[in-house]
Structures are given as structure tokens and as C-alpha cells.
Design an enzyme around this catalytic site. Structure first.
Site, PDB file in Angstrom:
ATOM      1  CG  ASP A   1      48.716  37.355  51.161  1.00  0.00           C
ATOM      2  OD1 ASP A   1      49.194  38.165  51.960  1.00  0.00           O
ATOM      3  OD2 ASP A   1      47.595  36.825  51.307  1.00  0.00           O
TER       4      ASP A   1
ATOM      5  CG  ASP B   1      47.532  35.882  57.354  1.00  0.00           C
ATOM      6  OD1 ASP B   1      47.155  35.438  58.440  1.00  0.00           O
ATOM      7  OD2 ASP B   1      48.631  36.445  57.192  1.00  0.00           O
TER       8      ASP B   1
ATOM      9  CG  ASP C   1      43.922  36.085  50.207  1.00  0.00           C
ATOM     10  OD1 ASP C   1      43.078  35.906  51.098  1.00  0.00           O
ATOM     11  OD2 ASP C   1      44.888  36.863  50.349  1.00  0.00           O
TER      12      ASP C   1
END
Length: 224
Positions: free
Chosen positions: A7, A9, A171
Site C-alpha cells: 500500500d 499512504d 496499514d
């Protein structure tokens, strides 16, 4: 050959400050007296609409008004963000070194993000790291996006990886749900704004420092 999908961001880079600046510029342009701050970093990493929704909620805006602002403001926010996308954004410590170690072992690496593709491409180019990744797919690269597993599968395929030898480093619950739907291991980082909540999502592994990524990969996706 392993394929490690990241991922963007909140996983590879802390983009929250530039995102918050773009949201605040949007509220200001639309004439709304609301400001988002550092404490809203977790919301920022969930994207533009999440920030606009939070701002409207703080103003107590009626639902119809809030939705209109979110729809109009989203386009403005993307414009503001594109103009200053890498001013304060930084890779998390050790992230690029970890990616380079993966590449040195012949592993495929790629980015699967819910950030619009052109913005993800621009950010990675601005940060000088786009060439380290074999593929990059954004929220609008396909008709579907995370947590739909097709988004992840297509990223693996374009990177030249094998679906049964892949994992997703992320995240959020979106990343965990994507990996689970795809039947691949998820590794969730704990150094982002929502780090304390990652253990409750029960991923295959937690990552507290990119220096430990090699050992974590060996545990969830053994070589052999």
C-alpha cells in the site's frame, strides 16, 4: 519468486500532512470555517472524501449540504493536492531500503493503492522512487478497487509475480480485508497513525520497523 505488494499512504510514506493541507485549502476556497490538524492524520490517510466528511461533521452540516460539499470539494481537493503533493511527504524510515533488498533477491515489488493512479504516479516520481516498483495500480486503474481482490490480483499479475507467492503490506482494515479476500498473507505496519489498532485486525504479521521486513516475509511467505 515472492511478490511483495505495498500500500502507499500510511505504509510506504507518511502523506498525511500534504493531504491535510489540501483539505484545508479546499475548505477555505469553499468558504467553510473548518481546519484539520495533525491529530487527523489517520483520517487523511483514508483519502480526500474522508477528510471532507470529517470537516462537514465538525461543522454540523445537514446531510444534503455535506454531500454537496463533499462531491464538489473532492475535485478541488485533488487539484490542491496535485499542486503540492510532495512538499511534506516522506517515506517511512527504512522503507526504500527494504524495497531495494526485495529487489536484490529477485523478488517482484509493486504498489496497490486507493489513491488515484495519476497522483500515485506523480508522488512516486517526485520522490524519485517510481523505478523501484514493477507495477503501480491506483483506485481508478480498474473498475474495482481495494478491498476487491481483483485489484490486488491485477497488481500481482502486472508486476510479473505469482498469486500464490504474494503478500500485501498495508496499514488498514481495507488492506487486511483485501489480502484475506485474495487468500494471501497480510502484513500490517504499526508505525502509522492507526498503528495501535493493527493487532486487533489479526493479520498474518505485524511490522514495527522496515529493518525487520525480511524476517517477517520469511515467516509468512517462506522461500522454497
Amino acid at each position: 519468486m515472492r511478490c511483495v505488494i505495498f500500500d502507499l499512504d500510511g505504509t510506504l510514506a507518511d502523506t498525511s500532512r500534504d493531504l491535510l493541507e489540501a483539505a484545508n485549502a479546499t475548505f477555505d476556497e469553499l468558504g467553510f470555517p473548518v481546519t484539520l490538524g495533525p491529530g487527523d492524520a489517520g483520517v487523511a490517510l483514508r483519502g480526500g472524501r474522508a477528510m471532507l466528511t470529517l470537516g462537514m461533521a465538525r461543522l454540523g452540516a445537514e446531510e444534503a449540504v455535506a454531500q454537496d460539499v463533499i462531491d464538489r470539494g473532492y475535485r478541488l481537493l485533488l487539484e490542491h493536492y496535485s499542486e503540492a503533493i510532495s512538499v511534506q511527504t516522506r517515506f517511512y524510515p527504512g522503507a526504500i531500503e527494504a524495497v531495494e533488498r526485495c529487489r536484490s533477491r529477485g523478488e517482484r515489488v509493486a504498489i496497490c493503492t486507493n489513491k488515484p493512479e495519476r497522483l500515485a504516479e506523480k508522488l512516486m516520481a517526485d520522490l524519485g522512487a517510481r523505478d523501484l516498483f514493477d507495477a503501480l495500480l491506483g483506485s481508478d486503474s480498474l473498475p474495482v478497487r481495494k478491498p476487491d481482490p481483483v485489484h490486488l490480483f491485477e497488481t500481482i499479475d502486472r508486476a510479473g509475480g505469482q498469486r500464490d507467492r504474494a503478500c500485501l503490506v498495508g496499514d488498514s482494515d481495507t488492506d487486511r480485508d483485501t489480502a484475506r479476500a485474495a487468500g494471501v498473507p497480510s502484513i500490517l505496519v504499526t508505525f502509522g497513525p492507526s498503528g495501535a489498532d493493527m493487532a486487533a485486525l489479526e493479520p498474518e504479521a505485524l511490522l514495527t520497523d522496515y529493518a525487520d521486513l525480511d524476517a517477517v516475509l520469511d515467516r509468512v511467505l517462506p522461500i522454497g
